[in-house]
Design a protein around this motif. Sequence first.
Motif, PDB file in Angstrom:
ATOM      1  N   VAL A 306     -20.954 -90.107 -37.344  1.00  0.00           N
ATOM      2  CA  VAL A 306     -21.425 -89.371 -36.169  1.00  0.00           C
ATOM      3  C   VAL A 306     -21.788 -90.303 -35.014  1.00  0.00           C
ATOM      4  N   VAL A 436     -18.548 -82.646 -40.115  1.00  0.00           N
ATOM      5  CA  VAL A 436     -18.031 -83.034 -38.800  1.00  0.00           C
ATOM      6  C   VAL A 436     -16.708 -82.346 -38.508  1.00  0.00           C
ATOM      7  N   PHE A 442     -21.247 -80.732 -35.075  1.00  0.00           N
ATOM      8  CA  PHE A 442     -21.519 -81.642 -33.966  1.00  0.00           C
ATOM      9  C   PHE A 442     -20.552 -81.326 -32.828  1.00  0.00           C
TER      10      PHE A 442
END
Length: 454
Positions: A306, A436, A442
């Motif tokens: 991330v 993800v 995100f």
Amino acid sequence: MALLTHLLACAFGMGSWVAVNGLWVEVPLLVTVLPEQWYLPSYITIIIQMANVGPLFVTLMNRFRPGLLKEVVVIYVIVSVGVIACLLLAFLWNHTSLIARTSHSIPFLILTFFLALVDCTSSVTFLPFMMQLQPQYTNTFFIGEGLSGLIPALIALGQGSGISSCTNVSYKVNITTGNETVESTIFRQETQYLPPNFSTLIFFLLMTAMMLTCLLAFFSLTRQPKVWELSQQHLFPSNIVLNSFDQILDEGADSQLSRGCSWPKDPKGPGDILPQKVSYSLTQFTLIYLLVTWVSALTNGVLPSVQSYSCLPYGHTTYHLATTLSSMANPLACIVAMFLPSRSLTLMVILTMAGTGFGAYNMAIAVMSPCPLLQQSQWGDVIIVFSWVLFTGTLSYMKVMAGVILRSCSRSALVWYGALEQLGSLLGALLMFPLVNVYGLFKSADYCSLQCPA
């Protein structure tokens, strides 16, 4: 001759992780071109974990078919593969293919797997080879291993990848009102990427040159005169005691965690080289292994996945600095640990808590993407860069501390260290990849077109 061997050992160690480290520091430039964009770090993370089939294969072959795999031949093969993969990556990194009507950088991802396969397999082949040389060259090898992260980071800083600016771009649009069509001009801010000081092609060619240097250094090391004449008389007295201690452990209690470790009482005193036995309880050993697993999951799986979401909302310059400086923090922490070693369990816990705190801040910023805290302030840029540097530095030093303790115990203790390090990394990557790439927890956005509340 000794100086030449030191230089060769350093160059050989430099090739251990230079390819993967080079990939990471180049990511800020790659995300602006490759179709995976902000997803790219999570792809690289999971690919690196998949490449652990290499060391697993070598370990199983050595366990069940000892002597079948020739160590020197294996090293020649993997380093040659690294040279070829780096060279191909220089020319194919931006080629894309359509899969299910979606563009993907298939050549880049495949070559990334081979580079990761080379570097992961080096962990179980390079060091055993170095054990056949004089003991003093092993320390030089570790210095070269540290340079495998430091040199690509310095090259990336010189390249200036990730520099961007916001520019007003005009568009001609046709507006139809009733039966009348009027041409109008609209303006919109978009991110314009300034060209780096040298291209990605040159960067990967430099990585190729470093891998080729490693190959030539290894070739020369195998040709050094008397390099294989290693006997117990050539070892330092402390090493003789440690080897004997390892043999006792292996014969008597290799299936259990060792509870006694040996190291010099005062490493700075040249006359005090006899090791002192220090005992650890099963609870303390369990704590060390849990910390290693946790730290590995954070540093090799969770947070790298991330990093783009944590840094890119502040701009590509911030992402570039966070990536390169944190990559430099890893080898620098290892160098500091060489001169300031510590075996304090309390300090290990403190460093783990501190590093976890920095990691929690980085993760919180990623969750807030694309509108994190202090986005419109320079303090936001400074804090996120320092947070990534301190996260990497503190946890890298902690892992070195754990390795120093376990190295002084037994070979089985180090085997468990390596196994749990890989297990933690794998669990971290497997946890983050679906979060993800599948569930999209995100969010990404163009930096210049963001409309975040003040």
